[in-house]
Design a protein around this motif. Structure first.
Motif, PDB file in Angstrom:
ATOM      1  N   THR A 179     108.793  30.914  52.011  1.00 29.17           N
ATOM      2  CA  THR A 179     109.286  30.623  53.820  1.00 29.17           C
ATOM      3  C   THR A 179     108.291  29.988  54.437  1.00 29.17           C
ATOM      4  N   LYS A 180     106.955  30.409  54.251  1.00 28.47           N
ATOM      5  CA  LYS A 180     105.638  30.068  54.792  1.00 28.47           C
ATOM      6  C   LYS A 180     105.049  28.728  54.331  1.00 28.47           C
ATOM      7  N   GLN A 209     111.460  40.150  48.366  1.00 28.36           N
ATOM      8  CA  GLN A 209     111.081  39.861  49.599  1.00 28.36           C
ATOM      9  C   GLN A 209     109.661  39.118  50.130  1.00 28.36           C
ATOM     10  N   ASP A 210     108.608  39.756  49.008  1.00 25.42           N
ATOM     11  CA  ASP A 210     107.409  39.249  49.091  1.00 25.42           C
ATOM     12  C   ASP A 210     107.384  37.522  48.633  1.00 25.42           C
ATOM     13  N   ASP A 225     109.075  35.679  51.529  1.00 23.78           N
ATOM     14  CA  ASP A 225     108.312  35.417  52.529  1.00 23.78           C
ATOM     15  C   ASP A 225     107.277  34.367  52.235  1.00 23.78           C
TER      16      ASP A 225
END
Length: 238
Positions: free
Chosen positions: A234-235, A227-228, A231
């Protein structure tokens, strides 16, 4: 140098696993998954066990499904991933260097650009961490994630230009927490580069892709690392 921890809990390789397909990109066979018309791509660079590891392809599928990225997992070992029954690890590494992986990765990235991909992120695992940190020193990629990297040095981090997340393990003899904290210190002196270091407690080198399914804590921490990574991409991969 990739150490004995790289060989613990090895995967049972499968050429047919995963929801995606195998094609050729930049002269390399590659497992691809996710929308082929996406302008955003993620390059996943494996550990020494290669691109047929089921959990690695599962992560590629997750990256594609959750975030809508076009995900590419090249076979940087040309059908010859590390097999302890065939060769000694140090001998294998002599003929499967990260320098060649870096050159091959540039060819894959060029091919993706030619297909209309505008933004590329890359994540490297163990062996792949060195390849990705080299890519992050120039404009080949727009975001980088290193997960339990191998052979990455403080000098490498000093040259990083792309936003970078470094996810390490508490019990990692290859990239121990002491080294990761040096990476963190270097990043703190580079305000022009977004980045962070995170050390996962209670896990060994390789935990993000070679966890045991029956170990609930290991699975939870592996998924947290996934997930990190998602994330971060995605950023910065937009």
């Amino acid at each position: 140098m990739s150490g004995p921890q790289c060989c613990e809990n090895p995967p049972s390789l499968s050429s047919t696993c995963g929801a995606g397909s195998v094609t050729e990109i930049g002269g390399l066979k590659a497992y691809v998954t996710g929308p082929s018309d996406s302008k955003l791509a993620i390059l996943l660079v494996s550990d020494i066990h290669g691109f047929e590891a089921p959990k690695f392809r599962e992560l590629a599928d997750k990256t594609a499904t959750v975030s809508g990225f076009h995900v590419v997992v090249p076979d940087f070992f040309y059908g010859d991933p590390f097999n302890p029954d065939k060769t000694e690890r140090l001998v294998w590494l002599q003929s499967h260097g990260t320098d060649k992986g870096f050159e091959d990765a540039k060819l894959v990235i060029a091919a993706l650009r030619n297909k209309g991909i505008s933004t590329i992120g890359a994540a490297g695992f163990c062996w792949g961490g060195k390849v990705v940190v080299e890519l992050s020193k120039s404009d080949y990629i727009q975001a980088a994630v290193l997960l339990h990297p191998s052979r990455v040095t403080v000098d490498d981090i000093k040259e990083v230009k792309a936003p970078i997340a470094i996810l390490g393990a508490e019990f990692d003899k290859i990239s121990p927490p002491e080294l990761l904290k040096q990476f963190e210190e270097v990043l703190s002196t580079k305000p022009e580069v977004s980045g962070y270091v995170k050390i996962f407690p209670g896990v060994p080198h390789g935990w993000a892709v070679r966890y045991k399914d029956e170990d609930e804590t290991a699975v939870k921490l592996a998924y947290e690392a996934h997930q990190d990574m998602l994330d971060w991409f995605t950023k910065y991969v937009q």
